[in-house]
Design an enzyme around this catalytic site. Structure first.
Site, short mmCIF file in Angstrom:
data_model
loop_
_atom_site.label_atom_id
_atom_site.label_comp_id
_atom_site.label_asym_id
_atom_site.label_seq_id
_atom_site.Cartn_x
_atom_site.Cartn_y
_atom_site.Cartn_z
N ASP A 99 -9.94 -7.06 10.36
CA ASP A 99 -8.83 -7.84 10.90
C ASP A 99 -8.48 -7.27 12.27
OD1 ASP A 99 -6.50 -9.38 11.16
OD2 ASP A 99 -6.03 -9.19 9.02
N ASP A 200 -6.15 -11.93 14.40
CA ASP A 200 -4.73 -12.13 14.15
C ASP A 200 -4.07 -12.91 15.30
OD1 ASP A 200 -2.44 -11.16 12.43
OD2 ASP A 200 -1.76 -10.37 14.36
N GLU A 242 -6.78 -16.80 13.58
CA GLU A 242 -5.53 -17.32 13.01
C GLU A 242 -4.82 -18.12 14.10
OE1 GLU A 242 -1.42 -15.70 10.85
OE2 GLU A 242 -2.29 -14.62 12.53
N HIS A 316 -1.74 -13.29 2.74
CA HIS A 316 -0.71 -12.26 2.62
C HIS A 316 0.61 -12.62 3.28
CE1 HIS A 316 -2.34 -11.84 6.57
NE2 HIS A 316 -1.38 -11.01 6.91
N ASP A 317 0.67 -13.74 4.01
CA ASP A 317 1.91 -14.15 4.67
C ASP A 317 2.58 -15.31 3.95
OD1 ASP A 317 1.53 -12.36 6.82
OD2 ASP A 317 0.33 -13.81 7.92
C1 GLC Z 1 -0.17 -12.44 11.60
C2 GLC Z 1 -0.35 -11.63 10.35
C3 GLC Z 1 1.00 -11.17 9.89
C4 GLC Z 1 1.58 -10.29 10.97
C5 GLC Z 1 1.62 -11.01 12.32
C6 GLC Z 1 1.83 -10.04 13.44
O1 GLC Z 1 0.53 -13.60 11.40
O2 GLC Z 1 -1.05 -12.37 9.40
O3 GLC Z 1 0.93 -10.48 8.67
O4 GLC Z 1 2.89 -9.92 10.64
O5 GLC Z 1 0.40 -11.66 12.60
O6 GLC Z 1 0.70 -9.25 13.63
#
Ligand code: GLC
Ligand code: CA
Length: 544
Positions: A99, A200, A242, A316-317
């Site tokens: 990641d 990310d 993402e 995980h979010d």
């Molecule tokens: C992404 C991750 C999340 C994190 C954010 C900041 O959305 O999936 O868990 O808090 O980025 O890095």
């Protein structure tokens, strides 16, 4: 199909390391713990693991705040453990996807420690600064974790940008030195043998804080192309970005078959709709079923042969899939299987988030049992705004990120067999009835249903290449579609309710081969029992 990249027929499993398996009793999952569970993952049949961040980090945002990209945080182990994980996974045909958090670092990263010393420091320009004075913010940009996105640094007489917590300063991608250092760091991981990267919040790197355009800035795609040609186009790497802002039009760029940017992106249209006027940004907006179908259909049809989808319902979010889209009570197992069949029947690369293959559910804790920085900041902010305790807790039950972060439920032993110590976050109290040990023994479990879906993807080519067409698009309770190629046609039909529902299809499917169903009594055309889901195939005659 020789030229088809491996990840087009792959299923990827996401591990949130601190909650996966604790090998040393300190209550936090670790790399050695993952190695101990590789046989479990091999049995499930997955091809790759997306590992949420394990780099050195103060853990302000559970590792999404990195202070050293080229080291492992001691809570998870060390680089030797990481090498062992890569090697042990490879023995089982599993690749490791790291990641990459490239939009920001931790404020404890040596670059930032230097950068904030003075405007003249050689690292100052690694981050995004704006002038102002102590009482005047550069503008009203908000952080995703509540409050202003600007933080004052008296030594510099300037503000730095942080789109997430104050401990996550945004990197300045306009600085070519930053980009070069990043590409070198990525190459270092490639050389260590990783199989790819999840990027990310990658749509934010081209941010334009003065205009407020944060996602999809003008420079986003040029940066991605530069990074891709520098480091991604080698060794069959898979890359998934993402991108909360992604639309199909933009996804053509990100996941173009020419490979000039990424393999695919996570899009979130089926997760969160545009907020209604007056709606609070943090909450999930209502997602009518008709809209849910429409969104998947749009992505399936528009990316066909022009891009590549990633398929997911949780991570995980996000809340647990079965709690959000299914029924985590009476029909938990049945609806978990239905959702899996619905998702894995589509075109794209499916992602399984740890515990999803067991049908794990959301939790309802007391405030003191929650750990997530986003959730706790939101709680504080809403308290100040005068929300009632109940209102705030209801939002947390529905949307809080800790729903997905409770420890993996391995067995009915204390703490679900996750740790011999005290877990960093409470275990979901339902582990006595939902756990891997029991599901492995039960041939009809959610686990074995996922295992079958993964096997089907390896043996039925139409699942990879077949063209998607919606069926019964107007039906208020059913999501159904076909997938077609020269040799076969496949039907996926799912009841999204706890009621019996009826439908009319001109084409007869009962003479097809039932590949998979979550209903013991098989497939009966015209009728679907509660949360029933079927996958039926018809092979075309005369074609082999
Ligand atoms: C992404 C991750 C999340 C994190 C954010 C900041 O959305 O999936 O868990 O808090 O980025 O890095
Ligand atoms: Ca541990």
């Amino acid at each position: 199909m020789q030229d088809t990249p491996w990840w087009k027929s792959a299923v990827i499993y996401q591990i949130y390391p601190r909650s996966f398996y604790d090998s040393n009793g300190d209550g936090i999952g670790d790399l050695k713990g993952i190695v101990l569970k590789l046989d479990y993952l091999a049995e499930l049949g997955i091809d790759a693991i997306w590992l949420s961040p394990v780099y050195r980090s103060p853990q302000d945002d559970n590792g999404y705040d990195i202070s050293d990209y080229q080291d492992i945080d001691p809570i998870f182990g060390n680089l030797t453990d990481m090498d062992a994980l890569i090697a042990e996974a490879a023995k089982r045909g599993i690749r490791i996807i790291m990641d990459l958090v490239l939009n920001h670092t931790s404020d404890e990263h040596p670059w930032f420690v230097e950068a904030k010393k003075s405007r003249k420091n050689p690292y100052h320009d690694y981050y995004v600064w704006r002038d102002g004075d102590e009482n005047t913010l550069p503008n009203d940009l908000k952080s995703a974790f509540c409050g202003s996105a600007w933080e004052w640094v008296p030594e510099c007489g300037q503000y730095y940008l942080h789109q997430f917590s104050v401990k996550q300063p945004d990197l300045n991608w306009e600085n070519p030195k930053v980009r070069k250092e990043i590409y070198q760091m990525i190459q270092w991981w490639v050389d260590r043998g990783v199989g790819g990267f999840r990027l990310d919040v990658i749509d934010l790197i081209g941010k334009e804080p003065d205009t407020g355009v944060m996602a999809e800035g003008k420079m986003l795609h040029p940066y991605l192309k530069e990074m891709s040609s520098a480091v991604f186009q080698q060794k069959e790497l898979v890359t998934v970005g993402e991108a909360w802002s992604a639309t199909p039009q933009r996804a053509f760029l990100y996941s173009s078959p020419d490979g000039s940017e990424l393999s695919m992106v996570f899009q979130f249209e089926h997760i969160v709709l545009d907020q209604q006027p007056g709606g609070e940004k943090w909450d999930l907006a209502p997602l009518p079923f008709a809209k849910f179908k429409e969104i998947f259909t749009k992505w399936q049809t528009s990316l066909y042969q022009k891009g590549w989808n990633s398929l997911f319902l949780n991570n995980h979010d996000l809340p647990r899939a079965v709690s959000r889209f299914g029924d985590d009570g009476e029909y938990r197992e049945k609806s978990a299987k239905m959702l899996a069949l619905m998702l894995h029947g589509m075109q794209g690369t499916p992602y399984i988030y740890q515990g999803e293959e067991l049908g794990m559910t959301n939790v309802r804790y007391e405030l003191s049992d929650y750990r997530d920085i986003e959730l706790l900041n939101m709680y504080r902010e809403r308290k100040e705004k005068g929300y009632s305790e109940q209102e705030i807790m209801d939002s947390i039950y529905a949307k809080g990120r800790d729903n997905a972060r409770t420890p993996m439920q391995w067995s009915g032993e204390p703490n679900a067999g996750f740790t011999e110590g005290t877990p960093w976050i409470r275990v979901n109290p339902n582990y006595g009835s939902i756990n891997a040990e029991e599901e492995l023994q039960d041939p009809d479990s959610v686990f074995h249903f996922y295992q079958k879906l993964i096997q089907l993807r390896k043996t039925i080519p139409v699942l990879i290449d077949g063209k998607f067409e919606p069926v019964l698009s107007e039906h208020p309770d059913i999501f159904a579609y076909t997938r077609t190629d020269e040799k076969s046609c496949l039907l996926v039909i799912c009841n999204f309710t706890g009621r019996e529902v009826r439908y009319d299809l001109a084409e007869v499917w009962e003479d097809g081969e039932l590949l998979l169903s979550n209903e013991e009594n098989g497939f009966a055309q015209g009728l679907l029992r509660p949360y029933e889901a079927n996958m039926v195939i018809k092979r075309k005659e005369g074609v082999s």
